[in-house]
Design a protein around this motif. Structure first.
Motif, PDB file in Angstrom:
ATOM      1  N   MET A   1      18.755   6.254  53.931  1.00 30.92           N
ATOM      2  CA  MET A   1      18.809   6.292  52.475  1.00 30.92           C
ATOM      3  C   MET A   1      20.206   5.929  52.018  1.00 30.92           C
ATOM      4  SD  MET A   1      18.266   9.565  49.947  1.00 30.92           S
ATOM      5  CE  MET A   1      18.965   9.561  48.302  1.00 30.92           C
ATOM      6  N   GLY A   2      20.297   5.225  50.890  1.00 30.19           N
ATOM      7  CA  GLY A   2      21.573   4.938  50.262  1.00 30.19           C
ATOM      8  C   GLY A   2      21.431   5.104  48.765  1.00 30.19           C
ATOM      9  N   ALA A   3      22.483   5.567  48.088  1.00 30.46           N
ATOM     10  CA  ALA A   3      22.415   5.763  46.640  1.00 30.46           C
ATOM     11  C   ALA A   3      23.805   5.656  46.037  1.00 30.46           C
ATOM     12  CB  ALA A   3      21.799   7.115  46.294  1.00 30.46           C
ATOM     13  N   LEU A   4      23.824   5.249  44.782  1.00 27.28           N
ATOM     14  CA  LEU A   4      25.049   5.181  43.985  1.00 27.28           C
ATOM     15  C   LEU A   4      24.805   6.023  42.747  1.00 27.28           C
ATOM     16  CD1 LEU A   4      27.851   3.804  43.609  1.00 27.28           C
ATOM     17  CD2 LEU A   4      26.653   2.045  42.283  1.00 27.28           C
ATOM     18  N   THR A   5      25.624   7.060  42.534  1.00 28.68           N
ATOM     19  CA  THR A   5      25.377   7.973  41.426  1.00 28.68           C
ATOM     20  C   THR A   5      26.560   8.012  40.460  1.00 28.68           C
ATOM     21  OG1 THR A   5      26.259   9.884  42.644  1.00 28.68           O
ATOM     22  CG2 THR A   5      23.907   9.430  42.849  1.00 28.68           C
ATOM     23  N   TYR A   6      26.216   8.240  39.202  1.00 28.12           N
ATOM     24  CA  TYR A   6      27.220   8.384  38.126  1.00 28.12           C
ATOM     25  C   TYR A   6      27.162   9.793  37.571  1.00 28.12           C
ATOM     26  CZ  TYR A   6      29.792   7.614  33.795  1.00 28.12           C
ATOM     27  OH  TYR A   6      30.703   7.692  32.769  1.00 28.12           O
ATOM     28  N   ARG A   7      28.310  10.452  37.503  1.00 30.42           N
ATOM     29  CA  ARG A   7      28.368  11.816  36.977  1.00 30.42           C
ATOM     30  C   ARG A   7      28.605  11.741  35.469  1.00 30.42           C
ATOM     31  NH1 ARG A   7      32.063  15.675  35.846  1.00 30.42           N
ATOM     32  NH2 ARG A   7      33.771  14.324  36.482  1.00 30.42           N
TER      33      ARG A   7
ATOM     34  N   GLY B   1      21.467   8.043  39.571  1.00 31.30           N
ATOM     35  CA  GLY B   1      21.696   6.645  39.891  1.00 31.30           C
ATOM     36  C   GLY B   1      20.601   6.071  40.760  1.00 31.30           C
ATOM     37  N   PRO B   2      20.717   4.782  41.052  1.00 31.80           N
ATOM     38  CA  PRO B   2      19.691   4.115  41.857  1.00 31.80           C
ATOM     39  C   PRO B   2      19.901   4.340  43.347  1.00 31.80           C
ATOM     40  CG  PRO B   2      21.377   2.555  41.220  1.00 31.80           C
ATOM     41  CD  PRO B   2      21.751   3.854  40.570  1.00 31.80           C
TER      42      PRO B   2
ATOM     43  N   GLN C   1      18.579  11.941  41.238  1.00 31.13           N
ATOM     44  CA  GLN C   1      19.238  12.767  40.234  1.00 31.13           C
ATOM     45  C   GLN C   1      19.740  14.049  40.863  1.00 31.13           C
ATOM     46  OE1 GLN C   1      16.059  13.028  40.720  1.00 31.13           O
ATOM     47  NE2 GLN C   1      15.610  15.202  40.554  1.00 31.13           N
ATOM     48  N   ASP C   2      20.859  14.552  40.343  1.00 29.56           N
ATOM     49  CA  ASP C   2      21.399  15.843  40.767  1.00 29.56           C
ATOM     50  C   ASP C   2      21.825  16.570  39.493  1.00 29.56           C
ATOM     51  OD1 ASP C   2      22.512  18.012  41.970  1.00 29.56           O
ATOM     52  OD2 ASP C   2      24.056  16.926  43.065  1.00 29.56           O
ATOM     53  N   ILE C   3      20.971  17.484  39.027  1.00 26.00           N
ATOM     54  CA  ILE C   3      21.186  18.174  37.757  1.00 26.00           C
ATOM     55  C   ILE C   3      21.277  19.678  38.016  1.00 26.00           C
ATOM     56  CG2 ILE C   3      20.243  18.607  35.456  1.00 26.00           C
ATOM     57  CD1 ILE C   3      18.680  15.970  35.760  1.00 26.00           C
TER      58      ILE C   3
END
Length: 264
Positions: A256-262, A43-44, A66-68
């Motif tokens: 830092m801030g982030a919004l991630t989608y799994r 996510g961004p 990214q977290d892969i």
């Protein structure tokens, strides 16, 4: 897009938090879907960091995050773009990876830097180990510049205390950073030639403790697929880094801030 080395601890802590968040989400999914070797979140994000190590000015810029993970053995996470675990269980994580270290410094960033020469971003080879005991995580890593940009060796040690509260996860902890003489010379040393060109006094440096720092991280599981995170790192430069004529401010803040989608 300069990102000083100070934020590295924040990224490490964020990675730990994202791993925990992903684990919560995975527990919910396992009851209704077949297990998969892949775990992918992305996510961004936005980053606020010092203009260069020791700078009093900051830059704000967007970043992808990214977290892969594949099979608990291979991973790509943030600036750690390709890594492998030698050990990965409920207590220990030991492995190595390649990092993009986009720390750089441009003479045009500050009139005082004229004549010091530019420093380009680099790639590092990193070895790491961390152990989790109850709500406490002990971590250490060593990262060597392999891109030939004079950024030397960086070693970090951190202790992180985590507190889950429903969909929230709070993590706090102190740490220290040691660097070798090559890194210190590149970012904080001033040779006689550089002094003559810049007007700054000469400054001899050597390997040693560069900073102590404190991390604060919050993650929130919005839904089964969406997560949000925010991190703050406060660092205080020490020794030759603090006394360098290049350094404008010993206190260094990174957020830092982030919004991630799994995805899976």
């Amino acid at each position: 897009m300069p990102i000083p080395s100070v934020p590295r601890r924040a990224l490490l802590a964020v990675a730990l938090c994202l791993g925990a968040t992903a684990a919560w989400a995975e527990t919910d999914v396992q009851a209704t879907a077949p297990a998969s070797n892949w775990k992918i979140s992305a996510g961004p994000g936005v980053y606020v960091a010092p203009n260069f190590p020791g700078s009093r000015k900051s830059l704000v810029y967007p970043i992808p995050y990214q977290d892969i993970d594949y099979g608990g053995r291979f991973f790509s996470r943030g600036f750690d773009f390709l890594g492998v675990y030698a050990v990965n269980n409920d207590i220990w994580q030991v492995g190595a990876d390649f990092q993009l270290d986009p720390t750089w410094r441009r003479s045009k960033d500050d009139h005082r830097l004229t004549g010091l020469g530019d420093v380009n971003m680099t790639v590092r080879a990193r070895a790491f180990a961390q152990a989790q005991v109850s709500f406490v995580t002990f971590s250490a890593d060593v990262a060597q510049d392999i891109g030939g940009q004079g950024q030397g060796l960086i070693a970090n040690g951190d202790v992180l205390f985590s507190l889950p509260a429903g969909k929230w996860l709070f993590t706090l902890g102190p740490g220290v950073t040691w660097t070798n003489g090559k890194y210190m010379q590149t970012f904080f040393g001033v040779t006689a030639d550089q002094s003559a060109r810049s007007g700054l006094p000469t400054h001899a440096v050597q390997a040693g403790l560069r900073e102590w720092h404190a991390n604060g991280i919050v993650t929130y599981e919005i839904s089964r697929n969406w997560s949000a995170l925010a991190s703050v790192t406060f660092a205080r430069l020490q020794g030759d880094a603090a006394s360098s004529p290049i350094t404008e401010r010993r206190q260094q803040w990174t957020t830092m801030g982030a919004l991630t989608y799994r995805f899976r």
